[in-house]
Design a protein around this motif. Structure first.
Motif, short mmCIF file in Angstrom:
data_model
loop_
_atom_site.label_atom_id
_atom_site.label_comp_id
_atom_site.label_asym_id
_atom_site.label_seq_id
_atom_site.Cartn_x
_atom_site.Cartn_y
_atom_site.Cartn_z
N THR A 86 -3.53 -0.73 -10.47
CA THR A 86 -4.07 0.99 -10.12
C THR A 86 -2.70 1.84 -10.62
OG1 THR A 86 -2.75 0.45 -7.85
CG2 THR A 86 -5.04 0.48 -8.63
N GLU A 138 1.11 -1.11 -0.36
CA GLU A 138 0.16 -0.20 -0.57
C GLU A 138 0.85 1.05 -0.09
OE1 GLU A 138 -3.96 -0.70 2.38
OE2 GLU A 138 -2.76 -1.11 3.26
N GLN A 178 -2.46 4.52 2.07
CA GLN A 178 -4.25 4.59 2.07
C GLN A 178 -5.31 4.46 1.17
OE1 GLN A 178 -6.25 6.88 5.25
NE2 GLN A 178 -7.14 5.17 5.80
N ASN A 179 -5.73 3.35 0.93
CA ASN A 179 -6.41 2.75 -0.30
C ASN A 179 -6.02 2.69 -1.34
OD1 ASN A 179 -8.63 3.41 2.06
ND2 ASN A 179 -8.76 5.66 0.97
N LEU A 180 -4.54 2.83 -1.48
CA LEU A 180 -4.33 2.25 -3.13
C LEU A 180 -2.99 1.41 -2.69
CD1 LEU A 180 -3.76 3.10 -6.17
CD2 LEU A 180 -1.40 4.92 -4.91
#
Length: 227
Positions: free
Chosen positions: A128, A76, A79-81
């Motif tokens: 991503t 990570e 955060q949130n990736l």
């Protein structure tokens, strides 16, 4: 390079960063004990430690690999990736301050370090964009301390040690070279993927070869560089 003050600051910060991650090492992990590597061939994580796309099988934490082997890892960056990479460490090279950094102004601490180049191939197998992220690899020195790669403020021909390209979308692939400065003339024992302290690291070990510089590597007639 940038001006002397900028370069000196960057080099100092790079060394400080290398020392700061010392707390990530643990006395009870045997990642640098020189034991026989174990191949992950045929083994997969039953439950991925991070969410990854369907069909992606992460290399189990704690796997010992040899130089030339590939690992699939996730971490990570923020955060949130979640980033997911295939990483193949292809070579470990030892050089000297004189051979590779003769045209650079270094601090006294850096003058006492041993530089290493780690070459690898990375492929984005997640979903991503990892553009601008640094490859999440450390080296483990002979004191069982994790060292971060050293960035440069301008081009360093022998081993660029840059972040991933500004755009690194799913499917993108890149050959990279990362610089590590082992303090106090230390040695490189292993390359480690260890995104956080409780993670059982995935490591690569292998022969460390001597870097053979090109005639113009790091040597510019215009004078000393600032990094």
């Amino acid at each position: 390079m940038t001006r002397r003050s900028t370069r000196a600051s960057l080099l100092a910060l790079a060394l400080a960063g290398a020392l700061a991650v010392a707390g990530c090492s643990s006395s009870d992990d045997d990642s640098s004990d020189g034991g026989s590597p174990t191949s992950p061939s045929g083994s997969t994580s039953a439950t991925p430690y991070l969410p990854v796309p369907d069909g992606v099988q992460l290399t189990p934490p704690g796997t010992h690999l040899s130089v030339g082997d590939e690992a699939t890892v996730a971490w990570e960056p923020r955060q949130n990736l979640v980033g997911t990479l295939d990483i193949t460490v292809s070579s470990l090279e030892k050089t000297t301050i004189k051979d590779s950094f003769g045209a650079w102004q270094l601090s006294s601490e850096q003058q006492k370090s041993t530089p290493y180049f780690v070459r690898a191939t990375v492929k984005n197998v997640g979903d991503t964009d990892l553009g601008g992220r640094r490859v999440p690899l450390y080296v483990v020195n002979d004191q069982n301390v994790l060292l971060e790669s050293t960035p440069f403020a301008s081009a360093f021909a022998p081993c660029p040690s840059t972040a991933l390209p500004d755009k690194f979308k799913p499917g993108a692939k890149e050959d990279v070279c990362l610089v590590y400065l082992a303090p106090d003339h230390g040695q490189l024992d292993a390359v480690s993927f260890r995104p956080e302290e409780t993670f059982d690291p995935i490591i690569w070990t292998g022969d460390v070869t001597t870097y053979k510089p090109a005639k113009d590597d790091g040597k510019k007639k215009s004078g000393k560089k600032k990094g």
